[in-house]
Design a protein around this motif. Structure first.
Motif, PDB file in Angstrom:
ATOM      1  N   ALA A 103       0.834  -1.207   0.000  1.00  0.00           N
ATOM      2  CA  ALA A 103       0.000   0.000   0.000  1.00  0.00           C
ATOM      3  C   ALA A 103       0.870   1.259   0.000  1.00  0.00           C
ATOM      4  N   ALA A 104       1.907   1.267   0.833  1.00  0.00           N
ATOM      5  CA  ALA A 104       2.804   2.431   0.912  1.00  0.00           C
ATOM      6  C   ALA A 104       3.524   2.643  -0.422  1.00  0.00           C
ATOM      7  N   LYS A 106       2.515   1.668  -3.452  1.00  0.00           N
ATOM      8  CA  LYS A 106       1.555   2.132  -4.475  1.00  0.00           C
ATOM      9  C   LYS A 106       1.346   3.635  -4.360  1.00  0.00           C
ATOM     10  N   GLU A 107       1.293   4.109  -3.114  1.00  0.00           N
ATOM     11  CA  GLU A 107       1.142   5.544  -2.861  1.00  0.00           C
ATOM     12  C   GLU A 107       2.361   6.316  -3.389  1.00  0.00           C
ATOM     13  N   ILE A 108       3.554   5.785  -3.135  1.00  0.00           N
ATOM     14  CA  ILE A 108       4.792   6.435  -3.585  1.00  0.00           C
ATOM     15  C   ILE A 108       4.872   6.418  -5.106  1.00  0.00           C
ATOM     16  N   ALA A 110       2.365   6.426  -7.210  1.00  0.00           N
ATOM     17  CA  ALA A 110       1.412   7.438  -7.691  1.00  0.00           C
ATOM     18  C   ALA A 110       1.989   8.845  -7.497  1.00  0.00           C
ATOM     19  N   GLU A 111       2.611   9.054  -6.355  1.00  0.00           N
ATOM     20  CA  GLU A 111       3.217  10.340  -6.007  1.00  0.00           C
ATOM     21  C   GLU A 111       4.304  10.742  -7.009  1.00  0.00           C
ATOM     22  N   LYS A 130      11.451   7.208   2.869  1.00  0.00           N
ATOM     23  CA  LYS A 130      10.195   7.160   3.620  1.00  0.00           C
ATOM     24  C   LYS A 130      10.054   5.902   4.472  1.00  0.00           C
TER      25      LYS A 130
END
Length: 149
Positions: A103-104, A106-108, A110-111, A130
């Protein structure tokens, strides 16, 4: 109480409890801490971040050594290494589960706007900063490859 003081206090407790594995492990950790404190330019100080990095490095080395011992059919030595790793892991922040890591990441992804394998370096740079201390570098790298591949 900073990490250096905590390890020093736990050495005393291990002596009182006659816990040889913890005592030997923590003395070794403290030796590395003292070396880092007295290194040129350290000004006799050791931040908790630097101390955590030292412990993470020692944990990784211990796991790698245990893996080699298992490959050489020396389970006794592997068990000794893993016992020391367990003592050191008590000082590390809780590791992320594979689901939390995914999850972390996937967020990175996208970022950073990463779209494929060619963007892996960009993602790894952000992820390494991070997620430092929360997941092993190998696990992060493998999951990033999987997500971008």
């Amino acid at each position: 109480m900073n990490l250096f003081d905590r390890v020093s206090e736990d050495i005393k407790n291990a002596m009182k409890a006659k816990d040889k594995v913890a005592l030997e492990t923590l003395r070794n950790v403290k030796k590395y801490f003292i070396e880092a404190k007295t290194a040129p330019g350290a000004n006799d100080e050791l931040s908790d971040d630097a101390a955590l990095k030292i412990i993470q490095k020692l944990v990784k080395q211990g796991k790698d050594a245990a893996e080699i011992y298992v490959g050489q059919n020396r389970q006794d030595l592997a068990d000794a290494e893993l016992a020391q790793v367990k003592v050191m892991e008590a000082y590390l922040p809780k590791q992320m589960s594979p689901e939390e890591l995914e999850a972390a990441l996937k967020e990175i992804i996208a970022e950073t706007g990463a779209e494929g394998g060619k963007d892996m370096g960009k993602v790894m740079g952000v992820a390494s900063k991070k997620l430092a201390g929360l997941a092993e570098g190998r696990a992060i790298s493998a999951k990033v490859k999987e997500l971008l591949g």
